[in-house]
Design a protein around this motif. Sequence first.
Motif, PDB file in Angstrom:
ATOM      1  N   MET A 127      71.919  24.938  13.767  1.00  0.00           N
ATOM      2  CA  MET A 127      72.335  25.936  13.950  1.00  0.00           C
ATOM      3  C   MET A 127      74.013  25.165  13.710  1.00  0.00           C
ATOM      4  O   MET A 127      74.305  24.735  13.971  1.00  0.00           O
ATOM      5  CB  MET A 127      72.457  25.175  15.778  1.00  0.00           C
ATOM      6  N   ASP A 128      74.322  26.027  12.713  1.00  0.00           N
ATOM      7  CA  ASP A 128      75.635  25.953  11.687  1.00  0.00           C
ATOM      8  C   ASP A 128      76.969  26.397  12.223  1.00  0.00           C
ATOM      9  O   ASP A 128      76.125  27.688  11.908  1.00  0.00           O
ATOM     10  CB  ASP A 128      75.304  25.242  10.481  1.00  0.00           C
ATOM     11  N   GLY A 129      77.583  25.878  11.143  1.00  0.00           N
ATOM     12  CA  GLY A 129      79.098  27.166  11.664  1.00  0.00           C
ATOM     13  C   GLY A 129      80.078  26.707  13.342  1.00  0.00           C
ATOM     14  O   GLY A 129      80.772  27.710  13.269  1.00  0.00           O
ATOM     15  N   ASN A 130      79.762  26.025  14.265  1.00  0.00           N
ATOM     16  CA  ASN A 130      80.780  26.085  14.878  1.00  0.00           C
ATOM     17  C   ASN A 130      81.522  26.028  14.851  1.00  0.00           C
ATOM     18  O   ASN A 130      83.197  26.278  15.342  1.00  0.00           O
ATOM     19  CB  ASN A 130      79.813  25.029  16.908  1.00  0.00           C
ATOM     20  N   GLY A 131      82.049  24.971  14.139  1.00  0.00           N
ATOM     21  CA  GLY A 131      83.588  24.167  14.292  1.00  0.00           C
ATOM     22  C   GLY A 131      84.488  25.631  13.046  1.00  0.00           C
ATOM     23  O   GLY A 131      85.574  26.456  13.623  1.00  0.00           O
ATOM     24  N   ARG A 132      83.427  26.011  12.479  1.00  0.00           N
ATOM     25  CA  ARG A 132      84.135  27.583  11.292  1.00  0.00           C
ATOM     26  C   ARG A 132      84.186  28.495  12.274  1.00  0.00           C
ATOM     27  O   ARG A 132      85.512  29.712  12.187  1.00  0.00           O
ATOM     28  CB  ARG A 132      83.716  27.668  10.079  1.00  0.00           C
TER      29      ARG A 132
ATOM     30  N   ALA B 180      90.400  25.090  18.590  1.00  0.00           N
ATOM     31  CA  ALA B 180      89.455  23.679  18.174  1.00  0.00           C
ATOM     32  C   ALA B 180      88.498  23.669  17.621  1.00  0.00           C
ATOM     33  O   ALA B 180      87.384  24.756  18.373  1.00  0.00           O
ATOM     34  CB  ALA B 180      90.202  22.605  18.970  1.00  0.00           C
ATOM     35  N   ARG B 181      87.545  22.666  16.897  1.00  0.00           N
ATOM     36  CA  ARG B 181      86.079  22.687  16.611  1.00  0.00           C
ATOM     37  C   ARG B 181      85.065  22.545  18.251  1.00  0.00           C
ATOM     38  O   ARG B 181      84.132  23.284  18.376  1.00  0.00           O
ATOM     39  CB  ARG B 181      85.309  21.714  15.966  1.00  0.00           C
ATOM     40  N   VAL B 182      85.698  22.310  19.168  1.00  0.00           N
ATOM     41  CA  VAL B 182      85.297  21.595  19.950  1.00  0.00           C
ATOM     42  C   VAL B 182      84.759  23.064  20.559  1.00  0.00           C
ATOM     43  O   VAL B 182      83.576  23.313  21.341  1.00  0.00           O
ATOM     44  CB  VAL B 182      85.784  20.551  20.647  1.00  0.00           C
TER      45      VAL B 182
ATOM     46  N   GLY C 178      79.339  10.250  11.352  1.00  0.00           N
ATOM     47  CA  GLY C 178      80.636   9.852  10.874  1.00  0.00           C
ATOM     48  C   GLY C 178      81.268  11.126  11.227  1.00  0.00           C
ATOM     49  O   GLY C 178      83.017  10.731  10.081  1.00  0.00           O
ATOM     50  N   ARG C 179      81.307  12.104  11.966  1.00  0.00           N
ATOM     51  CA  ARG C 179      82.492  12.531  12.233  1.00  0.00           C
ATOM     52  C   ARG C 179      83.830  11.906  13.007  1.00  0.00           C
ATOM     53  O   ARG C 179      83.571  11.071  13.591  1.00  0.00           O
ATOM     54  CB  ARG C 179      81.322  13.993  13.123  1.00  0.00           C
ATOM     55  N   PRO C 180      84.901  12.430  13.333  1.00  0.00           N
ATOM     56  CA  PRO C 180      85.860  12.333  13.880  1.00  0.00           C
ATOM     57  C   PRO C 180      85.077  11.583  15.338  1.00  0.00           C
ATOM     58  O   PRO C 180      84.334  12.513  16.211  1.00  0.00           O
ATOM     59  CB  PRO C 180      87.174  12.760  13.860  1.00  0.00           C
TER      60      PRO C 180
ATOM     61  N   GLY D  24      84.161  25.366  19.689  1.00  0.00           N
ATOM     62  CA  GLY D  24      82.478  26.216  19.314  1.00  0.00           C
ATOM     63  C   GLY D  24      81.562  25.417  19.857  1.00  0.00           C
ATOM     64  O   GLY D  24      80.744  26.489  19.511  1.00  0.00           O
ATOM     65  N   HIS D  25      82.190  24.399  19.550  1.00  0.00           N
ATOM     66  CA  HIS D  25      80.682  23.877  20.388  1.00  0.00           C
ATOM     67  C   HIS D  25      80.194  24.083  21.747  1.00  0.00           C
ATOM     68  O   HIS D  25      79.120  24.759  22.198  1.00  0.00           O
ATOM     69  CB  HIS D  25      80.460  22.615  20.235  1.00  0.00           C
ATOM     70  N   ARG D  26      81.785  24.158  22.089  1.00  0.00           N
ATOM     71  CA  ARG D  26      81.369  25.059  23.883  1.00  0.00           C
ATOM     72  C   ARG D  26      79.796  26.041  23.672  1.00  0.00           C
ATOM     73  O   ARG D  26      79.807  26.431  24.984  1.00  0.00           O
ATOM     74  CB  ARG D  26      82.436  24.900  24.570  1.00  0.00           C
TER      75      ARG D  26
ATOM     76  N   PHE E  81      85.983  11.119  17.983  1.00  0.00           N
ATOM     77  CA  PHE E  81      86.621  12.989  19.423  1.00  0.00           C
ATOM     78  C   PHE E  81      85.728  13.175  19.451  1.00  0.00           C
ATOM     79  O   PHE E  81      85.396  13.857  20.411  1.00  0.00           O
ATOM     80  CB  PHE E  81      88.305  13.143  19.049  1.00  0.00           C
ATOM     81  N   GLU E  82      85.318  14.320  18.457  1.00  0.00           N
ATOM     82  CA  GLU E  82      84.369  15.298  18.158  1.00  0.00           C
ATOM     83  C   GLU E  82      82.653  14.458  18.535  1.00  0.00           C
ATOM     84  O   GLU E  82      82.235  15.417  19.654  1.00  0.00           O
ATOM     85  CB  GLU E  82      84.167  16.173  16.896  1.00  0.00           C
ATOM     86  N   ILE E  83      82.682  13.637  18.287  1.00  0.00           N
ATOM     87  CA  ILE E  83      81.321  12.783  18.863  1.00  0.00           C
ATOM     88  C   ILE E  83      81.543  13.341  19.851  1.00  0.00           C
ATOM     89  O   ILE E  83      80.175  13.181  20.516  1.00  0.00           O
ATOM     90  CB  ILE E  83      81.403  12.031  18.111  1.00  0.00           C
TER      91      ILE E  83
ATOM     92  N   ALA F 177      83.161  14.484  22.123  1.00  0.00           N
ATOM     93  CA  ALA F 177      83.408  15.733  22.696  1.00  0.00           C
ATOM     94  C   ALA F 177      81.704  16.553  22.956  1.00  0.00           C
ATOM     95  O   ALA F 177      81.213  16.886  23.798  1.00  0.00           O
ATOM     96  CB  ALA F 177      83.648  16.782  22.192  1.00  0.00           C
ATOM     97  N   LEU F 178      80.520  16.050  21.578  1.00  0.00           N
ATOM     98  CA  LEU F 178      79.430  16.580  21.208  1.00  0.00           C
ATOM     99  C   LEU F 178      78.650  16.476  22.704  1.00  0.00           C
ATOM    100  O   LEU F 178      77.627  16.476  23.358  1.00  0.00           O
ATOM    101  CB  LEU F 178      79.027  16.591  20.172  1.00  0.00           C
ATOM    102  N   MET F 179      78.754  14.723  22.589  1.00  0.00           N
ATOM    103  CA  MET F 179      77.935  13.853  23.669  1.00  0.00           C
ATOM    104  C   MET F 179      78.168  14.197  25.665  1.00  0.00           C
ATOM    105  O   MET F 179      76.919  14.884  25.335  1.00  0.00           O
ATOM    106  CB  MET F 179      77.411  12.201  23.416  1.00  0.00           C
TER     107      MET F 179
END
Length: 246
Positions: free
Chosen positions: A18-23, A31-33, A69-71, A35-37, A73-75, A77-79
């Motif tokens: 599942m790729d491309g949330n950030g873009r 913000a990238r987050v 290895g991501r920032p 995209g995750h949401r 903040f992003e980890i 948010a994902l968790m």
Amino acid sequence: MKELIDLSNLPQHIAVIMDGNGRWAKRQGAARVFGHRNAIKAVREATEGCAELGIKHLTLYTFSTENWGRPKFEIDALMQLLVHTIRAEIPTLTENNVRLTTIGDTTSLPRACRAELEEAIQLTEGNTGLNLILALSYSGKWDIVEATKKLAQQVKNGTLTPDQIDEDLFNQALATEGIANVDLMIRTGGDHRISNFMLWQLAYAELYVINDVFWPDFRKPHLWEAILTYQGRERRFGKISEQLVK
Ligand code: IPE
Ligand code: IPE
Ligand code: MG
């Protein structure tokens, strides 16, 4: 388009990067987050789509070993997103008769995440439809190393000899024990690579990359299209066309 799918020739196991949330987020100046949401709807569509068709296994690459290895903040948010989503989705999973499981080094996940996962796994254990496998803190190399450790331990204990190790036994030592190898692998976002996903299990998977769709925009018609393409492919497994039973 769905009605064109041959139900007697479905992939048993579909895996998705599942790729491309950030873009997707960046494209609209967010913000990238963000995209995750917005990826949750796509997860729901993929799961429901597979459940509707009667697919047996769907593995979603949710968080890779390398993603640690991501920032921070992003980890984080994902968790957090994972905790909330799992809790909220349990009724829908059960409604669709979906059983949730995970593969990966889940001991490295935050405690709250693990607790939610364990509860969801338990609550959906009796469901007999689609087996939804979340690959979390997972990588193909990690899986192979863990399997090797298990087998080495058995050799050390004297319950296994090196000669007895074959592909079947190795298969059973992997995190996907008891689950058919992947028939169809879908990747959104346009990158043509495996990114350390299920290296062993993808050995003969048909690869389908969606070049012009980022994961948050993935919907059921994309799944139908992927399955139709899969059904149009000739899987030769090393043989020649004439040897195949048509
Ligand atoms: C996939 O989207 C989600 C995860 C890896 C958790 P990305 O976050 O990799 O989005 P892009 O590829 O940077 O656009
Ligand atoms: C793969 O996507 C991992 C998941 C979708 C969870 P990445 O975005 O991490 O892959 P690379 O870094 O582009 O190879
Ligand atoms: Mg990516």
